[in-house]
Scaffold this motif. Sequence first.
Motif, short mmCIF file in Angstrom:
data_model
loop_
_atom_site.label_atom_id
_atom_site.label_comp_id
_atom_site.label_asym_id
_atom_site.label_seq_id
_atom_site.Cartn_x
_atom_site.Cartn_y
_atom_site.Cartn_z
N MET A 110 14.91 17.12 -1.56
CA MET A 110 15.89 18.01 -0.92
C MET A 110 17.06 17.76 -1.73
O MET A 110 17.85 19.23 -1.70
N LEU A 111 17.55 16.94 -2.81
CA LEU A 111 18.61 17.22 -3.67
C LEU A 111 18.21 18.47 -4.49
O LEU A 111 19.19 19.13 -4.99
N ALA B 146 16.60 20.78 -3.97
CA ALA B 146 16.60 22.17 -3.23
C ALA B 146 18.14 22.28 -3.35
O ALA B 146 18.43 23.65 -3.06
N ASP B 147 19.28 21.44 -3.25
CA ASP B 147 20.63 21.67 -3.16
C ASP B 147 21.05 22.39 -4.58
O ASP B 147 22.31 22.92 -4.54
N GLY C 56 7.19 7.94 -2.40
CA GLY C 56 7.05 8.87 -1.18
C GLY C 56 8.35 9.28 -0.38
O GLY C 56 8.68 10.37 -0.23
N TYR C 57 9.19 8.15 -0.21
CA TYR C 57 10.55 8.26 0.42
C TYR C 57 11.51 8.86 -0.54
O TYR C 57 12.19 9.88 -0.20
N HIS D 54 24.26 8.77 -5.79
CA HIS D 54 23.63 9.13 -4.82
C HIS D 54 22.09 9.02 -5.00
O HIS D 54 21.67 8.27 -4.28
N ALA E 97 16.18 12.37 5.99
CA ALA E 97 17.55 11.50 5.51
C ALA E 97 18.70 12.38 4.96
O ALA E 97 19.89 12.43 5.25
N GLU E 98 18.12 13.47 4.18
CA GLU E 98 19.04 14.38 3.50
C GLU E 98 19.31 15.45 4.35
O GLU E 98 20.42 16.10 4.15
N ARG E 99 18.17 16.02 4.97
CA ARG E 99 18.49 17.27 5.78
C ARG E 99 17.98 17.06 7.13
O ARG E 99 16.76 17.24 7.46
N PRO F 220 1.99 8.00 3.66
CA PRO F 220 2.81 8.88 2.81
C PRO F 220 3.54 10.04 3.49
O PRO F 220 4.65 10.35 2.95
N ALA G 165 6.65 8.71 5.21
CA ALA G 165 7.46 8.10 4.09
C ALA G 165 8.48 9.34 3.37
O ALA G 165 9.45 9.57 3.46
N ALA G 166 7.74 10.51 3.23
CA ALA G 166 8.01 11.56 2.52
C ALA G 166 9.17 12.50 3.66
O ALA G 166 10.26 12.94 3.50
N ALA G 167 8.56 12.64 4.90
CA ALA G 167 9.10 13.19 6.03
C ALA G 167 10.59 12.29 6.17
O ALA G 167 11.75 13.07 6.41
N ALA G 168 10.74 10.98 6.37
CA ALA G 168 11.80 10.32 6.45
C ALA G 168 13.02 10.25 5.35
O ALA G 168 13.87 10.68 5.77
N GLY G 169 12.37 10.54 4.20
CA GLY G 169 13.16 11.01 3.12
C GLY G 169 13.92 12.38 3.18
O GLY G 169 14.95 12.39 3.09
N VAL G 170 13.02 13.25 3.74
CA VAL G 170 13.55 14.74 3.89
C VAL G 170 14.54 14.70 4.99
O VAL G 170 15.53 15.38 5.00
N MET H 51 0.88 -1.21 -0.10
CA MET H 51 0.11 0.03 -0.29
C MET H 51 0.86 1.16 0.01
O MET H 51 0.50 2.22 -0.57
N THR H 52 2.09 1.09 0.51
CA THR H 52 2.93 2.20 0.75
C THR H 52 3.68 2.39 -0.62
O THR H 52 3.99 1.57 -1.21
N ASN H 53 3.74 3.92 -1.16
CA ASN H 53 4.34 4.01 -2.38
C ASN H 53 5.89 4.07 -1.99
O ASN H 53 5.97 5.14 -1.43
N GLY I 46 10.76 12.29 -1.43
CA GLY I 46 11.23 13.45 -0.40
C GLY I 46 12.69 13.55 -0.33
O GLY I 46 13.11 14.72 -0.26
N ARG I 47 13.73 12.69 -0.70
CA ARG I 47 14.91 12.89 -0.74
C ARG I 47 15.45 13.61 -1.95
O ARG I 47 16.11 14.43 -1.81
N ILE J 10 19.66 5.41 -3.52
CA ILE J 10 18.48 5.66 -2.58
C ILE J 10 17.08 5.03 -3.33
O ILE J 10 15.97 4.99 -2.79
#
Lengths: 326, 97
Positions: free
Chosen positions: A14-15, A17-18, A6-7, A77, B66-68, B56, B59-64, A1-3, A10-11, A81
Amino acid sequence: MTNAYGYINGRVRMLRADLLPGRVIEDAANAANYAEYLRSVSETPLREDLGEATAQEAGLAELDAALSHNYLRSVQHLRSIAVGQPAREVEALLLRYDVLNIKTLVRGVLAGRSSEEILAGLVPAGTIPWPVLQAAASATDVASLAQTLAVAGGKIGGVLRAAVSGGAGSLLDLEVALDQGYYRAVLASVRGVNVRRYFTREIDVRNLLIARQLRGTAATNRYFIPGGREVSESDFLRIAGGDNTVGDPQLQAILEAPDLASAEFVARRLLDEASRNVAMSDALGAGVVLDYLRRKEQEIAKLRLIGRGKYYNLPADELRKELADV
Amino acid sequence: MKNLFKVLPILLLASVAFAQDAAASATDATAVGLRAIGAGLALGLGAVGTGLAQGPIGAAAAGVVAERPEKFGQMLIWFVLPETLVIFGFVGFFLLR
């Protein structure tokens, strides 16, 4: 169910944003000389990779190496991930660099350039290992290049081998064969609707550019890349035959551009917009990764261009014009 | 026999009266049961909604993070925002109890 995206996204956000903001690129472009340009770059997150580029006697080769290292590190990198299906999709997106690199190799070999010159034009990303690209760059003809890449050149290496075996000899034949193989591989690997829509757009754009390039020659459908949405095979032949109309008004701008260089510029802007749109609409898909890769590629290309401009004291207006094309 | 006719209406009225009491108590029990189910649904569905939303976001917060890692506090706020659904569920739960 989890996509899983999402994770990952999120990373990747942030990349993204860098990445250097436009203001920093502008500052670097406004630097008075090469030393000041290096100083402005060393104030950004890229400073970790600058290394020898800032040394007293360092030149463009060191700067290129530093920027390539940063690019390679970002791609590695990104690959680290993603796991499972997203990893397969990311690998499919990285095939783009394999195509770019193999095209550069083919052009270099056909033009008889030295391996050093060819290597300088390669993008340190993609799925083909760097030592394989180095070995391929020292090939003396396209057949031996295809032979080298057939062993460890991944999917696109196999495409080149098949094209050469099939009798493709001209640069256009080989490039179109590479594009056809690339888009076939990408569309087979990518699942997300939005990302697939982006690639259908890219195929349409590529077909229009090829059709424009074919004008004045006997148009043939073997240069058509299947998989697009707006440009059908008959449209392709019609446009290659000299007709200047296509259904989509945005694509029409490519046909209305006065020359091929302007058409390529319009196409790049169109794909930039499509890439930004897919990143916004595909929050839980590969669109964010696609957009990040595209932006990172542009960032490195701009920094490389500015570095060259400053090193050779290119006038600011010329540099600005060149930057607008990236 | 005359006495029977005198007693019978009394017995009938009494039985009707007893039946009404029983019906009233049965209606009360149904209402109490329905309220209990409603309270359970209010809290339960609120919790399910929170879980669906936090998946979700987490999951997104964990990703963020992890980077910051410095974004942890900000991500925590986003992560707990869906908890309001459970709070609304609690309000419904206490109102219906």
